[in-house]
Design an enzyme around this catalytic site. Sequence first.
Site, PDB file in Angstrom:
ATOM      1  CG  ASN A   9      -1.711   1.269   1.382  1.00 49.46           C
ATOM      2  OD1 ASN A   9      -1.765   2.078   0.444  1.00 49.46           O
ATOM      3  ND2 ASN A   9      -2.347   1.461   2.526  1.00 49.46           N
ATOM      4  CE  LYS A  11      -0.067   3.173   4.745  1.00 50.00           C
ATOM      5  NZ  LYS A  11       0.047   3.262   6.188  1.00 50.00           N
ATOM      6  CG  HIS A  94      -5.672   2.213   5.167  1.00 52.79           C
ATOM      7  ND1 HIS A  94      -5.179   3.128   6.066  1.00 52.79           N
ATOM      8  CD2 HIS A  94      -4.731   1.232   5.067  1.00 52.79           C
ATOM      9  CE1 HIS A  94      -3.982   2.720   6.472  1.00 52.79           C
ATOM     10  NE2 HIS A  94      -3.695   1.575   5.885  1.00 52.79           N
ATOM     11  CD  GLU A  96      -2.706   5.590   6.657  1.00 56.80           C
ATOM     12  OE1 GLU A  96      -2.718   5.620   5.414  1.00 56.80           O
ATOM     13  OE2 GLU A  96      -1.822   5.000   7.312  1.00 56.80           O
ATOM     14  CD  GLU A 164      -3.525  -2.242   7.293  1.00 53.94           C
ATOM     15  OE1 GLU A 164      -2.506  -2.591   6.709  1.00 53.94           O
ATOM     16  OE2 GLU A 164      -4.008  -1.095   7.192  1.00 53.94           O
ATOM     17  N   GLY A 170       2.632   2.198  10.856  1.00 51.36           N
ATOM     18  CA  GLY A 170       3.628   3.262  10.721  1.00 51.36           C
ATOM     19  C   GLY A 170       4.323   3.610  12.029  1.00 51.36           C
ATOM     20  CB  SER A 210       5.216  -2.029  11.981  1.00 52.18           C
ATOM     21  OG  SER A 210       4.872  -0.679  12.237  1.00 52.18           O
TER      22      SER A 210
HETATM   23  P1  13P Z   1       3.077   0.255   7.693  1.00 56.97           P
HETATM   24  O1  13P Z   1       3.539  -1.049   7.086  1.00 56.97           O
HETATM   25  O2  13P Z   1       3.858   1.436   7.221  1.00 56.97           O
HETATM   26  O3  13P Z   1       2.964   0.164   9.179  1.00 56.97           O
HETATM   27  O4  13P Z   1       1.591   0.499   7.133  1.00 56.97           O
HETATM   28  C1  13P Z   1       0.681  -0.521   7.211  1.00 56.97           C
HETATM   29  C2  13P Z   1      -0.514  -0.134   6.440  1.00 56.97           C
HETATM   30  O5  13P Z   1      -1.230   0.780   6.800  1.00 56.97           O
HETATM   31  C3  13P Z   1      -0.794  -0.855   5.203  1.00 56.97           C
HETATM   32  O6  13P Z   1      -2.048  -0.543   4.715  1.00 56.97           O
END
Ligand code: 13P
Length: 248
Positions: A9, A11, A94, A96, A164, A170, A210
């Site tokens: 992803n 982003k 997601h 976010e 997640e 992150g 992560s």
């Molecule tokens: P990270 O791997 O950067 O923690 O992000 C995970 C994520 O949100 C994947 O959609």
Amino acid sequence: MRKPIIAGNWKMNNTASEGVALVKQIAPLVKEANCDVVVCVPAIDIPAVSEALKGTNIALGAENVHFAEKGAFTGEISAAMLLEYGVKYVIIGHSERRQYFGETDETVNKRTLTALKAGLTPIVCIGESLEERETGETEAVLFEQIKVGLKDIEDIKEVVIAYEPVWAIGTGKTATAEQANETIAFIRKTIGELFCPKCAEKVRIQYGGSMNAGNCKELMAMEEIDGGLIGGASLKAPDFAAIVNFDK
Ligand code: 13P
């Protein structure tokens, strides 16, 4: 029995030209993969990345899709627009988008139904916040996200679920393999109850948060974990390839 699926992803990282350069680095490193490999990219990168992925074993994904077929929805992208460029997967809900863009379980449900109708495979994200985990609400939160977000889906095995935990995204703070496995087992049990036990066995459930080259083997060794949704580590070809090649 369930084919693992590793998806990046990106982003809001990588312009189209950066994205093309990245997939050109990734492609030779993952061509012997035994799992499904996907990169989910910003909408504007899709045409160029789609072209760059031709002849590879990497499938293309988007990061969102609108629930209407077409119409007055300034700034949105429809399923038909994605399909025209060979997009196969789409991330929906997601954390976010839930946190910053008003996504709810109801809108997740509408987007998921639209994606399925169009023939896209939705990657539906669910997960609890740190506060919810600490106050013992994880299972109640996930139950609600599944019940409402996946309502009225006829063939649940067409959906990929990404677990997640918001506190692991992150942050460098990964759920332990046991924690992730246990929570994903709960998700599968819930799908068994709300849909059917047999279908629940077929649904692929990824872990995300992560996940990296160092911890992927341990996570992927867990019985319930069928793949990963990778943020930060998907932006570096060697790291993403190491995760895709977790079984080698
Ligand atoms: P990270 O791997 O950067 O923690 O992000 C995970 C994520 O949100 C994947 O959609």
